[in-house]
Enzyme design. Structure first.
Site, PDB file in Angstrom:
ATOM      1  CE1 TYR A  93      -2.816   3.186   1.487  1.00 18.66           C
ATOM      2  CE2 TYR A  93      -4.319   1.360   1.822  1.00 18.66           C
ATOM      3  CZ  TYR A  93      -4.091   2.719   1.741  1.00 18.66           C
ATOM      4  OH  TYR A  93      -5.124   3.590   1.913  1.00 18.66           O
ATOM      5  CE1 TYR A 127      -5.807   0.802 -12.195  1.00 17.74           C
ATOM      6  CE2 TYR A 127      -6.120   0.186  -9.894  1.00 17.74           C
ATOM      7  CZ  TYR A 127      -6.533   0.145 -11.205  1.00 17.74           C
ATOM      8  OH  TYR A 127      -7.668  -0.548 -11.544  1.00 17.74           O
TER       9      TYR A 127
END
Lengths: 154, 380
Positions: free
Chosen positions: B278, B326
């Site tokens: 993450y 992204y």
């Protein structure tokens, strides 16, 4: 059209703490110009933020004491985005108190630049009055006062 | 949890990704859920367990017409979905439910139907952090990093390289928000946000969602998609206050969650073909690589600089482009899990050849919580 009923150029205030029963002694101490920490009577560990028991051993036998106010600069960022109650770029810092615990704060009486804000530099607490209830513990380079006095004298 | 006793049999993101002003938060959850149900060949009435964060599981179940016998509303920030996978696998193994739907949806950019995020002035953060002027995660999550830099000697260039490598991955992903290549110089001359962090070291803010469907490994073989087995899981929390992290150069929650996930799965670091960490900010992959034990303390900057996590490297990392390129709706963990599933199904846009084991590692709050999920496409 500006609202005529609004005070012109009213500076928005920074977010202020709202003390709870568990933290009232800390904020009362700050108002009186003292940095209050707590220490466990059982395991002797000093801790922060305030709570009525020791986070290391769970004992409810804890005491409030006045810290030395000396600290060192542990880490920080220099915020470049606008924030209510702040002007220009400013450091949001974490200091390590002489007694061990760390706390978030701002560094004052010092340029807000990477060159001036050196990790591990010695600091001392000062209290910045916000309103009738709240003074915030901020930190400045240790010895700032005497340096200024020397500067004034020369 | 017994390794491999549960499997992911449905996985999908929202139909659109990036800017989705036509859907509310709840609508994004539902869109992702319906896509995942279609992926698994199921209808809402087949679901008997629901888990979600950022939206109430009650609202989710009712909105979709689900009557669950097991509910999990664990909300510890962006890694909540890793914890949901862990809890769901345990619940399935215990017989509390058979088929679990986990959803995420967030209108991070458009803020349609989104709750206001603010700390109460009486909360710990409201009393002991907010008065000092933090303006959201870019000024909080980043505070430990100067200490990391001082202790490890990490250079600004190596911090910037994290974003550069992930942009290279994003270039191969048609759904990525940012796909144009960038250089270290681009990163280091981008707008200053909170020194030492510049714009290109910070995640995007977008709209999107994703959903997963889990069932027992035994039943998983009867679904249209090849099963992705849950091989090992870990979770922990440390503190709601980044200023109170025990060690500014390492996350305790990362270490606890990661160690447990490795132990449960019985895999070694060498077995890992693909990794998701993450990345709300560029330093998170550095902390993650070290705290999960892939490299030693202070070695992650060099590891990425030398190309080990890039295309063709020995540990492809954040192959969807990550939160930096992204998408990042706010609670990014779901997208890390989705990319791990795609890689193990062999359907990722930037496919790692023959990937068999993938880890999705998440963070919640500002180093406040963590969840680690080891996934594999072969039954253990």
């Amino acid at each position: 059209m500006p609202d005529p009923n609004r005070t012109p150029n009213k500076t928005p205030r920074r977010s202020l703490p709202e003390p709870t029963p568990e933290t009232r002694h800390f904020w009362a101490g700050a108002k009186a110009g003292e940095l209050k920490l707590q220490r466990c009577d059982a395991c002797k560990k000093a801790y922060f933020p305030p709570r009525p028991f020791c986070p290391a051993c769970g004992s409810r036998d804890v005491s409030v004491f006045t810290a030395s106010g000396r600290a060192s600069l542990h880490s920080y960022v220099i915020n470049h985005r606008p924030a209510p109650g702040f002007e220009g770029h400013y450091a949001i810092a974490v200091v390590e108190l002489e007694e061990g615990p760390r706390m978030m704060t701002n560094i004052v009486e010092c340029p807000q630049t990477p060159e001036a804000l050196l990790l591990d530099m010695p600091l001392e607490v000062v209290f910045a009055e916000q309103d009738d209830e709240i003074s915030l513990p901020l930190f400045r380079p240790l010895g700032t006062d005497s340096l200024q006095k020397n500067g004034d004298a020369s | 949890m017994k390794p491999g006793s549960a499997a992911i049999v449905g996985a999908a993101e929202t139909t659109e990704m990036g800017r989705i002003p036509e859907l509310s938060v709840l609508g994004l959850h539902a869109d992702a859920a319906l896509n995942a149900l279609a992926d698994a060949g199921l209808s809402p009435s087949d679901i008997d367990g629901v888990a979600t964060a950022g939206e109430s599981p009650t609202a989710l179940a009712w909105y979709l017409g689900i009557t669950p016998t097991w509910v999990d509303g664990t909300t510890v920030g962006g890694c909540s979905f890793m914890l949901h996978v862990r809890h769901a696998a345990a619940a399935i193994a215990e017989g509390l439910c058979k088929t679990v739907l986990i959803t995420h949806g967030e209108s991070g950019r458009s803020r349609v139907g989104a709750a206001r995020r603010a700390s109460q002035p009486s909360s710990l953060q409201g009393q002991f952090e907010m008065p000092y002027g933090p303006v959201g995660p870019p000024t909080l999550f980043t505070i430990p990093v100067l200490r990391y830099i001082k202790e490890t000697g990490l250079s600004e260039e190596k911090l910037a390289q994290v974003a550069v490598v992930q942009r290279d991955w994003a270039a191969r992903n048609p759904r990525a928000s940012f796909r144009d290549p960038i250089t270290v110089e681009d990163v280091l001359t981008s707008r200053m946000i909170a020194w030492p962090f510049r714009l290109l070291m910070c995640c995007l803010v977008t709209d999107g969602g994703g959903a997963l469907i889990l069932t027992s490994a035994e039943r998983a073989r009867d679904f249209p998609q090849a099963p992705v087995y849950v091989l090992g899981t870990g979770e922990s929390v440390e503190t709601p206050l980044v200023s109170q992290m025990e060690d500014f150069t390492s996350s305790k929650a990362f270490r606890v969650a990661g160690k447990r996930a490795f132990e449960e799965s019985g895999i070694r670091h060498d077995d890992v073909d693909h990794l998701m960490i993450y990345d709300a900010f560029a330093h998170l992959p550095l902390y993650g690589l070290e705290d999960l034990g892939f490299v030693g303390r202070g070695e992650a900057g060099d590891f990425i600089w030398e190309g080990n996590t890039a295309e063709g490297g020995r540990l492809p990392l954040n192959t969807n482009g990550g939160g930096l390129s992204y998408m990042h709706s706010g609670m990014y963990g779901m997208y890390a899990l989705q990319e791990s599933v795609r890689q193990l199904r062999g359907t990722a846009p930037a496919q790692v050849p023959n990937a068999k084991i993938s880890i999705a590692h998440g963070v919640g709050g500002m180093f406040g919580a963590s969840g680690t999920i080891v996934l594999g496409n072969e039954a253990p």
